[in-house]
Design a protein around this motif. Structure first.
Motif, PDB file in Angstrom:
ATOM      1  N   THR A   1       0.833  -1.197   0.000  1.00  0.00           N
ATOM      2  CA  THR A   1       0.000   0.000   0.000  1.00  0.00           C
ATOM      3  C   THR A   1       0.870   1.249   0.000  1.00  0.00           C
ATOM      4  N   CYS A   2       2.077   1.102   0.524  1.00  0.00           N
ATOM      5  CA  CYS A   2       2.997   2.229   0.759  1.00  0.00           C
ATOM      6  C   CYS A   2       3.336   3.002  -0.519  1.00  0.00           C
ATOM      7  N   TYR A   3       3.255   4.328  -0.424  1.00  0.00           N
ATOM      8  CA  TYR A   3       3.597   5.167  -1.578  1.00  0.00           C
ATOM      9  C   TYR A   3       5.099   5.129  -1.865  1.00  0.00           C
ATOM     10  N   ASN A   4       5.885   4.627  -0.916  1.00  0.00           N
ATOM     11  CA  ASN A   4       7.318   4.494  -1.167  1.00  0.00           C
ATOM     12  C   ASN A   4       7.705   3.090  -1.613  1.00  0.00           C
ATOM     13  N   GLY A   5       6.707   2.284  -1.909  1.00  0.00           N
ATOM     14  CA  GLY A   5       6.974   0.993  -2.549  1.00  0.00           C
ATOM     15  C   GLY A   5       7.485  -0.105  -1.642  1.00  0.00           C
TER      16      GLY A   5
ATOM     17  N   GLY B   1       5.288  -1.295   5.388  1.00  0.00           N
ATOM     18  CA  GLY B   1       5.698  -0.148   4.577  1.00  0.00           C
ATOM     19  C   GLY B   1       6.720   0.762   5.233  1.00  0.00           C
ATOM     20  N   CYS B   2       6.833   1.991   4.684  1.00  0.00           N
ATOM     21  CA  CYS B   2       7.821   2.945   5.202  1.00  0.00           C
ATOM     22  C   CYS B   2       7.384   3.500   6.556  1.00  0.00           C
ATOM     23  N   GLY B   3       6.068   3.456   6.803  1.00  0.00           N
ATOM     24  CA  GLY B   3       5.544   3.896   8.092  1.00  0.00           C
ATOM     25  C   GLY B   3       5.192   5.371   8.176  1.00  0.00           C
ATOM     26  N   HIS B   4       5.607   6.176   7.184  1.00  0.00           N
ATOM     27  CA  HIS B   4       5.321   7.609   7.331  1.00  0.00           C
ATOM     28  C   HIS B   4       4.610   8.267   6.141  1.00  0.00           C
ATOM     29  N   CYS B   5       4.485   7.585   5.018  1.00  0.00           N
ATOM     30  CA  CYS B   5       3.766   8.205   3.894  1.00  0.00           C
ATOM     31  C   CYS B   5       2.261   8.200   4.218  1.00  0.00           C
ATOM     32  N   PRO B   6       1.453   8.990   3.482  1.00  0.00           N
ATOM     33  CA  PRO B   6       0.016   9.049   3.821  1.00  0.00           C
ATOM     34  C   PRO B   6      -0.658   7.674   3.805  1.00  0.00           C
ATOM     35  N   ALA B   7      -0.270   6.813   2.868  1.00  0.00           N
ATOM     36  CA  ALA B   7      -0.904   5.491   2.776  1.00  0.00           C
ATOM     37  C   ALA B   7      -0.555   4.630   3.992  1.00  0.00           C
ATOM     38  N   CYS B   8       0.719   4.686   4.400  1.00  0.00           N
ATOM     39  CA  CYS B   8       1.142   3.907   5.576  1.00  0.00           C
ATOM     40  C   CYS B   8       0.475   4.431   6.839  1.00  0.00           C
ATOM     41  N   THR B   9       0.399   5.758   6.956  1.00  0.00           N
ATOM     42  CA  THR B   9      -0.194   6.373   8.144  1.00  0.00           C
ATOM     43  C   THR B   9      -1.647   5.926   8.303  1.00  0.00           C
TER      44      THR B   9
END
Ligand code: ZN
Length: 228
Positions: free
Chosen positions: A190-194, A199-207
């Motif tokens: 789901t992560c916008y950082n792929g 995920g990365c934990g901080h992009c809007p999708a991860c949040t």
């Protein structure tokens, strides 16, 4: 959907949390499930391999369709790395992660493919609740598109959007009910950082994804406490 299974369904599938939950929902409700994944110039082509692996795991047919023209005719921070991604939703509009026309093209292409396969039921993971307010995720758009597709091809398609009125916590609850919470948590992207899984934990999708999971886990703990 009632408890009796029936028919064939096509899932519009990206390998993310929402459409993966829809895939397992479809497997519960239909006898034969197919997936279609679109390549549309997304930043992270890894989405496609994640989707392919999940379809294989679920034992369903995987079909990849190139819709990369979408990123050539409109602008979005999801398809254009030169556009800096909005990290918060602007007050008066939706964030620039919106890909103009995406769900219209996706559902249009999915319907053509469904027709080829003799499939009437099309499943999409869009949701009007708890999201960024993208217009093509709203219930009215999905209903309108359903009518349009039926008129366009003289068919009787039924678009199902099982997540339409669920927030992210509700989507996690559904995954749990379907017995696939761990698969959704660890094997979707789901992560916008792929980055798959948490995920990365901080992009809007991860949040959004993490907040939903925490809310769901809290509610499970709460109901366990009540039982004691
Ligand atoms: Zn992320």
């Amino acid at each position: 959907m009632n408890a009796t299974k029936g028919g064939k369904a096509l899932v519009v599938f990206s390998g993310g949390q929402d459409s993966s939950t829809c895939l397992f929902w479809a497997l519960r409700n239909f006898d034969e499930v197919h997936t279609v994944t679109f390549s549309y110039g997304q930043r992270h082509h890894k989405e496609v391999s994640v989707a392919r692996a999940l379809a294989e795991k679920a034992g369903v047919d995987f079909h990849l369709v190139d819709l990369s023209f979408i990123s050539g005719i409109g602008t979005s921070s999801l398809t254009d790395t030169a556009v800096e991604m909005d990290s918060v939703k602007p007050a008066d509009t939706f964030p620039n992660t919106f890909v103009p026309g995406r769900n219209m093209f996706f559902l249009g292409a999915a319907a053509v493919y469904a027709r080829e396969l003799g499939i009437r039921h099309i499943i999409t993971g869009v949701s009007q609740t708890d999201y960024s307010g993208y217009p093509d995720c709203r219930d009215t758009f999905i209903k309108s598109m359903n009518v349009t597709l039926n008129l366009a091809m003289e068919e009787q398609f039924v678009i199902h959007a099982p997540l339409m009125w669920l927030d992210k916590a509700g989507t996690w609850a559904l995954a749990d009910e379907l017995g696939v919470l761990d698969i959704i948590r660890n094997e979707t992207l789901t992560c916008y950082n792929g980055i798959p899984g948490d995920g990365c934990g901080h992009c809007p999708a991860c949040t959004l994804r993490r907040a939903g999971l925490e809310k769901y886990q809290e509610s499970v703990k709460g109901s366990k406490r009540e039982e004691q």
